[in-house]
Scaffold this motif. Sequence first.
Motif, PDB file in Angstrom:
ATOM      1  N   VAL A  43     -33.231  22.450 126.507  1.00  0.00           N
ATOM      2  CA  VAL A  43     -32.607  21.188 126.105  1.00  0.00           C
ATOM      3  C   VAL A  43     -33.332  20.624 124.890  1.00  0.00           C
ATOM      4  O   VAL A  43     -32.709  20.131 123.947  1.00  0.00           O
ATOM      5  CB  VAL A  43     -32.619  20.175 127.279  1.00  0.00           C
ATOM      6  N   GLY A  44     -34.674  20.719 124.897  1.00  0.00           N
ATOM      7  CA  GLY A  44     -35.450  20.239 123.755  1.00  0.00           C
ATOM      8  C   GLY A  44     -35.140  21.011 122.487  1.00  0.00           C
ATOM      9  O   GLY A  44     -35.055  20.429 121.399  1.00  0.00           O
ATOM     10  N   ALA A  48     -31.736  19.886 121.267  1.00  0.00           N
ATOM     11  CA  ALA A  48     -31.837  18.545 120.686  1.00  0.00           C
ATOM     12  C   ALA A  48     -32.489  18.603 119.305  1.00  0.00           C
ATOM     13  O   ALA A  48     -32.090  17.877 118.386  1.00  0.00           O
ATOM     14  CB  ALA A  48     -32.618  17.622 121.619  1.00  0.00           C
ATOM     15  N   THR A  49     -33.488  19.482 119.152  1.00  0.00           N
ATOM     16  CA  THR A  49     -34.123  19.657 117.843  1.00  0.00           C
ATOM     17  C   THR A  49     -33.101  20.178 116.836  1.00  0.00           C
ATOM     18  O   THR A  49     -33.059  19.730 115.686  1.00  0.00           O
ATOM     19  CB  THR A  49     -35.318  20.632 117.949  1.00  0.00           C
ATOM     20  N   MET A  58     -29.958  19.598 116.969  1.00  0.00           N
ATOM     21  CA  MET A  58     -29.062  18.469 116.694  1.00  0.00           C
ATOM     22  C   MET A  58     -29.668  17.498 115.684  1.00  0.00           C
ATOM     23  O   MET A  58     -28.943  16.722 115.055  1.00  0.00           O
ATOM     24  CB  MET A  58     -28.722  17.727 117.991  1.00  0.00           C
ATOM     25  N   GLY A 106     -29.261  13.606 119.197  1.00  0.00           N
ATOM     26  CA  GLY A 106     -30.388  14.524 119.313  1.00  0.00           C
ATOM     27  C   GLY A 106     -31.694  13.785 119.564  1.00  0.00           C
ATOM     28  O   GLY A 106     -32.491  14.179 120.431  1.00  0.00           O
ATOM     29  N   THR A 142     -31.676  12.352 123.109  1.00  0.00           N
ATOM     30  CA  THR A 142     -31.875  13.422 124.091  1.00  0.00           C
ATOM     31  C   THR A 142     -33.349  13.795 124.195  1.00  0.00           C
ATOM     32  O   THR A 142     -33.888  13.950 125.296  1.00  0.00           O
ATOM     33  CB  THR A 142     -31.053  14.662 123.701  1.00  0.00           C
ATOM     34  N   LYS A 143     -34.005  13.922 123.053  1.00  0.00           N
ATOM     35  CA  LYS A 143     -35.421  14.302 123.070  1.00  0.00           C
ATOM     36  C   LYS A 143     -36.314  13.181 123.600  1.00  0.00           C
ATOM     37  O   LYS A 143     -37.369  13.447 124.170  1.00  0.00           O
ATOM     38  CB  LYS A 143     -35.881  14.703 121.666  1.00  0.00           C
ATOM     39  N   TYR A 172     -35.426  10.961 125.886  1.00  0.00           N
ATOM     40  CA  TYR A 172     -34.989  10.483 127.208  1.00  0.00           C
ATOM     41  C   TYR A 172     -36.153  10.484 128.188  1.00  0.00           C
ATOM     42  O   TYR A 172     -36.446   9.488 128.833  1.00  0.00           O
ATOM     43  CB  TYR A 172     -33.824  11.333 127.722  1.00  0.00           C
ATOM     44  N   ASN A 232     -43.545  14.291 121.999  1.00  0.00           N
ATOM     45  CA  ASN A 232     -42.239  13.719 121.649  1.00  0.00           C
ATOM     46  C   ASN A 232     -42.392  12.289 121.136  1.00  0.00           C
ATOM     47  O   ASN A 232     -41.724  11.895 120.187  1.00  0.00           O
ATOM     48  CB  ASN A 232     -41.304  13.710 122.863  1.00  0.00           C
ATOM     49  N   ASP A 282     -41.313  12.730 117.473  1.00  0.00           N
ATOM     50  CA  ASP A 282     -39.914  12.297 117.491  1.00  0.00           C
ATOM     51  C   ASP A 282     -39.780  10.801 117.225  1.00  0.00           C
ATOM     52  O   ASP A 282     -38.803  10.361 116.623  1.00  0.00           O
ATOM     53  CB  ASP A 282     -39.257  12.661 118.818  1.00  0.00           C
TER      54      ASP A 282
END
Length: 198
Positions: free
Chosen positions: A3-4, A7-8, A10, A75, A78-79, A81, A87, A91
């Motif tokens: 998922v990470g 998301a990256t 995205m 994205g 999501t990262k 969350y 992160n 992020d």
Amino acid sequence: MAVGNFATFMIIGPTCFFLGILFSSFPYDYNVLWSSPDNRDVYFDILENHVKFLFASPPIISRILNIVIGVGLIGFLTKLYKPSEANMLFDGASLVLYMAGITVYLTNIVKGFRVITAGIYGNVEKSVDGSEPGPDDYVSREDTLRVFAASNTILALVLVGVLVLQAGQWYALRKEEAEIADMDRAAVEKKGKSKKKQ
């Protein structure tokens, strides 16, 4: 982890998309900002015509741009969350830069599209008290076009910053995984040696 990674993707996809758009505008911006050709008015006219052409593009173009901006924001959400420490640092800083880029886009570039297309440079109307505007009360055509070109450059630098932070996060995670694997391997070897001694 999957998922990470998605998301990256995205985040990186829209960032590269916008860098491509800005790169295609660079030939128009270059002579307005950095070079000193003999007849600069020609380059101001070229940039002005380019901006008018882009502004007159079909509505689907602006909708695609808005969707791509939204994909990048999704994205980040999501990262972030359930964020880890990496992160939060990488992020979080990337999101700040991304939002700064959106702000530059909305305040300078979109507004510049409207001003340049309408051909209304500066405030040439009478002020509130009824006095005539002075020479410092409005922005000239050349300055408006320079601000537009500089905004493209600033946005490109901000987006490169997002890519650098995402690459830094990828490198830090790979380095951490390698160190954990080395520690696990050392622990297994130590365990094996202690069993042999017994």
